[in-house]
Design a protein around this motif. Structure first.
Motif, PDB file in Angstrom:
ATOM      1  N   GLN A 115      -3.419   0.352   3.079  1.00 49.44           N
ATOM      2  CA  GLN A 115      -2.685  -0.902   2.938  1.00 49.44           C
ATOM      3  C   GLN A 115      -1.361  -0.673   2.204  1.00 49.44           C
ATOM      4  O   GLN A 115      -0.314  -1.194   2.618  1.00 49.44           O
ATOM      5  N   LEU A 116      -1.401   0.110   1.127  1.00 48.79           N
ATOM      6  CA  LEU A 116      -0.158   0.374   0.401  1.00 48.79           C
ATOM      7  C   LEU A 116       0.836   1.167   1.249  1.00 48.79           C
ATOM      8  O   LEU A 116       2.044   0.920   1.186  1.00 48.79           O
ATOM      9  N   LEU A 117       0.337   2.105   2.037  1.00 52.89           N
ATOM     10  CA  LEU A 117       1.232   2.835   2.947  1.00 52.89           C
ATOM     11  C   LEU A 117       1.923   1.879   3.909  1.00 52.89           C
ATOM     12  O   LEU A 117       3.133   2.014   4.172  1.00 52.89           O
ATOM     13  N   HIS A 118       1.180   0.907   4.417  1.00 50.75           N
ATOM     14  CA  HIS A 118       1.765  -0.090   5.319  1.00 50.75           C
ATOM     15  C   HIS A 118       2.825  -0.914   4.599  1.00 50.75           C
ATOM     16  O   HIS A 118       3.927  -1.115   5.126  1.00 50.75           O
ATOM     17  N   LEU A 119       2.512  -1.386   3.394  1.00 47.51           N
ATOM     18  CA  LEU A 119       3.466  -2.201   2.639  1.00 47.51           C
ATOM     19  C   LEU A 119       4.728  -1.407   2.288  1.00 47.51           C
ATOM     20  O   LEU A 119       5.838  -1.947   2.291  1.00 47.51           O
ATOM     21  N   LEU A 120       4.553  -0.125   1.999  1.00 45.87           N
ATOM     22  CA  LEU A 120       5.672   0.692   1.528  1.00 45.87           C
ATOM     23  C   LEU A 120       6.504   1.276   2.669  1.00 45.87           C
ATOM     24  O   LEU A 120       7.455   2.007   2.422  1.00 45.87           O
ATOM     25  N   GLN A 121       6.170   0.929   3.904  1.00 47.29           N
ATOM     26  CA  GLN A 121       7.047   1.313   5.005  1.00 47.29           C
ATOM     27  C   GLN A 121       8.408   0.639   4.875  1.00 47.29           C
ATOM     28  O   GLN A 121       9.431   1.203   5.293  1.00 47.29           O
ATOM     29  N   ASN A 122       8.409  -0.568   4.301  1.00 44.33           N
ATOM     30  CA  ASN A 122       9.657  -1.318   4.138  1.00 44.33           C
ATOM     31  C   ASN A 122       9.851  -1.766   2.692  1.00 44.33           C
ATOM     32  O   ASN A 122      10.458  -2.798   2.433  1.00 44.33           O
ATOM     33  N   ALA A 123       9.314  -0.999   1.764  1.00 45.32           N
ATOM     34  CA  ALA A 123       9.445  -1.344   0.347  1.00 45.32           C
ATOM     35  C   ALA A 123       9.410  -0.064  -0.474  1.00 45.32           C
ATOM     36  O   ALA A 123       9.044   1.010   0.022  1.00 45.32           O
ATOM     37  N   ASP A 124       9.806  -0.197  -1.736  1.00 47.57           N
ATOM     38  CA  ASP A 124       9.789   0.938  -2.659  1.00 47.57           C
ATOM     39  C   ASP A 124       8.660   0.811  -3.684  1.00 47.57           C
ATOM     40  O   ASP A 124       8.146   1.814  -4.176  1.00 47.57           O
ATOM     41  N   PHE A 125       8.275  -0.427  -3.999  1.00 51.83           N
ATOM     42  CA  PHE A 125       7.196  -0.714  -4.945  1.00 51.83           C
ATOM     43  C   PHE A 125       6.334  -1.807  -4.329  1.00 51.83           C
ATOM     44  O   PHE A 125       6.854  -2.784  -3.782  1.00 51.83           O
ATOM     45  N   ALA A 126       5.014  -1.641  -4.410  1.00 55.01           N
ATOM     46  CA  ALA A 126       4.121  -2.620  -3.779  1.00 55.01           C
ATOM     47  C   ALA A 126       2.797  -2.665  -4.534  1.00 55.01           C
ATOM     48  O   ALA A 126       2.499  -1.810  -5.372  1.00 55.01           O
TER      49      ALA A 126
END
Length: 263
Positions: A107-118
């Protein structure tokens, strides 16, 4: 013996004196649906616990134990030094007495595709209730709230890209007296205008804060985590737990929204 494959995430597990609880935490990291490496960062670990941690590292090539003397704070600089050796695309954090569901890192990998911190949906499992901390860091108001009013993101819920961390003016460092260590670090991300933030809506990290359990014997804490570990070991139980937590989170959110708009 696990076979090393391409590492997607480096999992940082700071530890001091939670003893065998860390084995359950580390196992939940090793059971992730994507390949990870696990860095156990010791900060003055008692001598009696070190053989146990060394055994954890010897049993699986994905696990490393960094043994350090007790620092003046929470071993923040040890975390920074370890991240210089990280091979993961992202960095995830796991408290030594918490558990992850198997898709937490995915899930974090998915969120961090377009973010730097999640982060995943923040929650605390207390002995008598479950607390949720709904927020959306994509909105400036929530971001400012965390910066100015206090941390709402448990360490075990947070992650960031390794590339962005390396570009930051300062990473993990000694925390000012009286300030929570995680909040001190997370604010460094949130204060950078160029830092893109994302908030997850799934409760994939189960956190068990220590203060409400101070009077508990170590055996009691172990039994609690073992019961939760058994529950999340089954895909069917995982699904039921996720649905239950999501329903609770929605009720929690609605309760707080009602407080903003009284009848």
């Amino acid at each position: 013996m696990a076979i090393m494959t391409s590492i997607r995430a480096t999992v940082v597990v700071p530890t001091f004196d939670h003893g065998p609880l860390i084995e359950l935490a580390v196992n939940s990291a090793l059971r992730q649906s994507v390949p990870v490496e696990v860095f156990i960062i010791g900060d003055g670990v008692p001598e009696g616990h070190k053989p146990f941690l060394r055994k954890l590292a010897a049993q699986d090539p994905r696990v490393r134990f960094f043994d350090h003397p007790k620092s003046p704070g929470r071993g923040e600089r040890y975390r920074h030094e370890a991240l210089l050796q990280a091979r993961g695309e992202i960095i995830c954090y796991l408290c030594d007495r918490d558990l992850w569901l198997p898709d937490h890192v995915a899930q974090l990998l998915h969120l961090l595709q377009n973010a730097d911190f999640a982060h995943s949906l923040p929650l605390h499992l207390l002995p008598d209730q479950t607390l949720f901390f709904p927020l959306d860091l994509a909105h400036p108001a929530f971001r400012d709230q965390v910066i100015t009013h206090g941390n709402r993101i448990p360490l075990s819920c947070a992650g960031h890209t390794l590339n962005f961390y390396k570009r930051m003016p300062e990473g993990w460092s000694d925390t000012p007296h009286g300030e929570p260590t995680d909040w001190h670090m997370f604010r460094k991300f949130l204060r950078l205008a160029e830092c893109r933030c994302a908030s997850g809506t799934l409760p994939t990290a189960l956190t068990f804060p220590s203060p409400p359990r101070k009077a508990w014997a170590p055996e009691t804490r172990m039994l609690e985590l073992q019961a939760w570990q058994a529950r999340i070991a089954s895909p069917v139980e995982q699904q039921r737990l996720m649905l239950q937590l999501l329903q609770m989170a929605i009720r929690w959110r609605d309760h707080h929204i009602a407080g903003f708009f009284p009848a």
